[in-house]
Design an enzyme around this catalytic site. Structure first.
Site, short mmCIF file in Angstrom:
data_model
loop_
_atom_site.label_atom_id
_atom_site.label_comp_id
_atom_site.label_asym_id
_atom_site.label_seq_id
_atom_site.Cartn_x
_atom_site.Cartn_y
_atom_site.Cartn_z
N VAL A 593 89.00 126.27 29.54
CA VAL A 593 89.97 126.21 30.22
C VAL A 593 90.44 124.66 30.47
O VAL A 593 89.85 123.82 30.68
CB VAL A 593 89.93 126.50 31.82
CG1 VAL A 593 91.22 126.83 32.55
CG2 VAL A 593 89.22 127.97 31.91
N GLY A 649 101.50 124.11 15.91
CA GLY A 649 100.14 124.64 15.89
C GLY A 649 99.68 124.83 17.18
O GLY A 649 98.61 125.07 17.55
N ASP A 663 96.03 135.17 27.50
CA ASP A 663 94.90 134.14 27.38
C ASP A 663 95.04 133.30 28.57
O ASP A 663 93.99 133.06 29.24
CB ASP A 663 95.67 133.05 26.29
CG ASP A 663 95.08 131.64 26.19
OD1 ASP A 663 93.88 131.92 25.73
OD2 ASP A 663 95.55 130.77 26.49
N LYS A 667 91.69 132.58 31.24
CA LYS A 667 91.38 131.23 31.69
C LYS A 667 91.22 131.57 33.53
O LYS A 667 90.46 130.69 33.90
CB LYS A 667 92.42 130.25 31.23
CG LYS A 667 92.32 129.85 29.85
CD LYS A 667 93.57 128.81 29.49
CE LYS A 667 93.47 128.61 27.97
NZ LYS A 667 94.53 127.92 27.71
#
Length: 806
Positions: A593, A649, A663, A667
């Site tokens: 995280v 990216g 995602d 976290k």
């Protein structure tokens, strides 16, 4: 007078013989009285033992005997036919009787030394040096304990003094080592390496100024150089330290060598026959200059006799019965571990005596066993003793922690009565690794940390290069030597026990594909005795995350940027922690995280200090931070900024992995579990940013239809309050009174001038609200995405783990 002693390896070949003659010549030319003690030449003793075995097996031994004769004469013109004839007659007698007693064995083995002394004296005379061979059986008198005789000092000293009065000062006495005789003039021996003891006795009886022991190594080392490549030569030792090393198997010294030297304060110098004139060797004396000597020695082929009886509590005399039984069976005892209640006793003996030890104890305690007073008497074999000479118990904490850290737990340990030698009983298969680990601790060598890196994508490759680029600096600053011994992906594995270099990509590219990569990493580490192991997972692979327990059980600590292990089911989450605790292993995952931000550590410290955390909110994803930071203030379509983030990216190859919110949810779950929330992934309320009609299509279709997102998010931005911006946040709330909490991932609007509203670029931000700090949160903000910062965070975890090894 000087006494020189030469071992069998010094006399084993032409180079050695020439060096021996050169050394003797130098001392002879000094015009001081000189005596030389010699072992059997080369492998003579082993050859004679082999010939005895051939005789007993009724196999042809004449070929081996003739080879022995040829090697011992070595093109000399000496006539030793009488000795060889007597030796051959002895062997014939063994064949006829079909047995070889210890007495006969001593007679056979004595010929190795007798031939050696005569041969050397003969060759010295040919070189113009007056020399005479001396059979030590004429001067050293012992008891009848064949194979390991005990010297009669008073008688032997008188015989030696009288004998040497008949030898002129200009004549070198070449004295046989290893052998002696009893009062019946029957041949006896002092046991293997007994020539050292013979030399020490001779030095004592002749009041020598010094005993110089020439061997095939440069002196006594801190560990066996054959097994520990970084062993250090010890310049000086005290008699006590040398005696301890000899007792615990240092093969340069016979266990009794030091005793005769102590009584007359005769220094002993260990030198290399093949060394030059500048060598210093190891000096053993009563007052060494350096009193901080530390060395390791081992005794292998040991067994532990476990004697247990719960009903022996309070009974007196149990130990006396044990040792009386051992004495009658002629069983020598090493280490002992005994509780004050005598309920259980552990006794270390030689493996060859283990079965006899168990049997004699069962006989002695037969009635106690029948009455169930004794529960079990068993032997555990394949053990070894590791002795740390020169170390007291109050200095043992760091070596002990290092052993445990590397999953080596002593079965027993004790301190000798001198207080400066610690003995550990270990599994024999652990000895070499234990030596590596302890030797590094004792001599403050750079701490070797062996890294196995799984995954070398953008983050993994960046991490590997960071380690290689920074290794010299870390070695200088921290005395830590980071070595990447394994680099793996799903199909290829590069292994190098010494550590890969900057050419690793080319080397790995040339490898063939392989299977069972994780097992190969573990097996390679164990086979090469690699210590201080860390596995680094820079993948997003579930199978690897589920293998962390396997690595912990194999002795690896774990560093991971892979979030999966911390977001599996609670059973798996707590199961991993149980395995880690059981194996004394650590698992660091700061980058799970906030990439390189110190978030998880901060939460752990707050939680550990008893601080009640009531709320955490923030932008958890650097990818979505970049997306909404730009979309909120730029007059550009949502899809254009999303594609721009992908090209930079910041997002996954399929941006939906970021837009789904999973995602961020993972976290958030990780943080919740750090605070003790027993939550599952399914407990999190997630706002998915992907329209329903684009969730299940393939990646290419999604990217081709990505502009369908624009009107949706244009409308959201249009409806936002004035001077507000959009942020995709994770939100944790805890109700202290009700002891309940909620976890939510959602898109919100927030004032531009708020902490969340002022985030720029791809930064992440976390606001931590606690009971003590009230409405003023602790804010942690910084780069939340990018290979460089994530790799640096992984590197930081590796360094923190590495320092725990120091």
């Amino acid at each position: 007078m000087k006494i020189l002693k030469f071992g069998g390896k010094s006399l084993g070949n032409q180079e050695g013989i020439e060096k021996v003659f050169e050394i003797i010549t130098q001392h002879y030319n000094s015009k001081k009285p000189l005596a030389v003690v010699v072992s059997a030449r080369g492998n003579a003793t082993d050859d004679l033992i082999n010939i005895i075995d051939l005789v007993l097996k009724k196999e042809d031994y004449t070929t081996a005997f003739n080879k022995f004769k040829k090697e011992q004469i070595a093109d000399s013109d000496i006539d030793l036919s009488e000795d060889f004839d007597k030796l051959y007659s002895l062997l014939e007698g063994i064949g006829l009787l079909k047995e070889c007693s210890l007495k006969t064995r001593d007679r056979v083995l004595s010929y190795g030394e007798l031939i050696s002394a005569q041969w050397i004296a003969h060759e010295l005379n040919k070189k113009g040096i007056k020399a005479v061979s001396v059979d030590a059986g004429k001067i050293f008198k012992t008891d009848g304990n064949f194979g390991n005789a005990n010297i009669n000092n008073e008688l032997s000293e008188g015989l030696t003094e009288a004998y040497f009065e008949g030898i002129k000062n200009d004549t070198v006495a070449i004295v046989t080592g290893f052998i002696a005789s009893n009062n019946r003039n029957e041949r006896t021996t002092f046991g293997r390496n007994g020539s050292n003891y013979s030399a020490a006795l001779l030095a004592n009886y002749l009041n020598a100024d010094i005993l110089k022991n020439y061997t095939h190594v440069d002196g006594i080392f801190s560990a066996n150089p054959d097994h520990e490549k970084e062993a250090k030569k010890i310049p000086e030792l005290s008699y006590t330290e040398a005696a301890e090393l000899a007792q615990f198997g240092a093969n340069i010294l016979h266990a009794k060598t030091i005793e005769p030297l102590i009584t007359k304060n005769i220094p002993l110098k260990i030198l290399n026959t093949f060394g030059d004139e500048t060598q210093t060797g190891t000096l053993i004396s009563s007052n060494p200059k350096d009193t901080s000597i530390r060395a390791l020695a081992t005794l292998k082929n040991k067994a532990l006799i476990r004697f247990e009886g719960k009903s022996l509590l309070g009974k007196v005399g149990v130990d006396a019965r044990i040792f009386n039984a051992f004495q009658k069976a002629n069983i020598s005892v090493g280490m002992i571990s005994q509780g004050s209640s005598e309920r259980g006793i552990g006794i270390v003996v030689d493996t060859k005596d283990a079965n006899d030890a168990v049997n004699v104890l069962k006989q002695e305690f037969e009635r106690d066993i029948l009455n169930n007073d004794v529960d079990s008497i068993v032997a555990e074999e394949s053990l070894a003793v590791l002795a740390i000479v020169g170390l007291s118990l109050n200095q043992f904490d760091k070596p002990y922690r290092a052993l445990v850290k590397n999953q080596i737990t002593p079965i027993l340990f004790n301190n000798t009565i001198t207080g400066n030698t610690i003995c550990l009983l270990l599994k024999e298969k652990e000895i070499e690794k234990a030596i590596h680990v302890i030797h590094g601790e004792l001599f403050y060598q750079p701490k070797k940390i062996h890294l196995a890196v799984i995954g070398h994508g953008i983050v993994g490759k960046t991490f590997i290069n960071q380690v290689l680029n920074q290794n010299k600096i870390i070695l200088k600053r921290k005395n830590i030597d980071l070595r990447i011994f394994a680099i793996a992906n799903s199909s290829k594995l590069l292994l190098d026990a010494k550590g890969v270099d900057e050419n690793w990509e080319k080397e790995k590219e040339d490898l063939k594909e392989t299977k069972n990569i994780l097992d190969q990493i573990i097996d390679y580490a164990h086979k090469n005795l690699l210590e201080n192991l860390i596995v680094i997972d820079n993948t997003a692979n579930k199978n690897i995350a589920e293998s962390y327990s396997k690595f912990a059980e194999a002795g690896f600590d774990i560093v991971s940027s892979n979030k999966i292990a911390n977001t599996l089911s609670l059973d798996a989450y707590y199961g991993l922690r149980k395995v880690l605790a059981k194996n004394n292993k650590q698992y660091l995952y700061e980058t799970n995280v906030g990439a390189g931000l110190p978030l998880i550590d901060t939460l752990k410290l707050l939680h550990l200090s008893g601080e009640n955390i009531i709320k955490i909110t923030g932008v958890f994803s650097g990818s979505l931070s970049y997306l909404f930071n730009n979309f909120s203030v730029k007059d550009e379509p949502f899809s254009k900024i999303l594609l721009e983030a992908k090209e930079r990216g910041y997002t996954e190859p399929d941006p939906r992995e970021d837009l789904s919110g999973n995602d961020v949810a993972r976290k958030l779950l990780i943080l919740a579990r750090e605070l003790g929330f027993e939550s599952e992934f399914s407990d999190i309320k997630i706002q998915n940013l992907i329209p329903d009609n684009l969730i299940d299509v393939d990646k290419e279709t999604f990217l081709n239809r990505i502009e369908e997102l624009d009107p949706i998010y244009d409308e959201i931005k249009k409806n936002a309050a004035k001077d507000h911006v959009l942020r995709y946040v994770g939100d944790l709330n805890w109700n202290l009174e009700k002891e309940t909490g909620t976890l939510e991932v959602k898109l919100i609007e927030t004032p531009k001038n708020s902490a969340l509203g002022q985030v720029k670029g791809a930064d992440s931000i976390f606001e931590i609200y606690t009971e003590s700090y009230g409405s003023q949160p602790l804010v942690i903000q910084g780069a939340g995405a990018g290979a460089e910062v994530t790799a640096r965070g992984v590197f930081g975890d590796v360094l923190r783990l590495s320092e725990s090894f120091v």
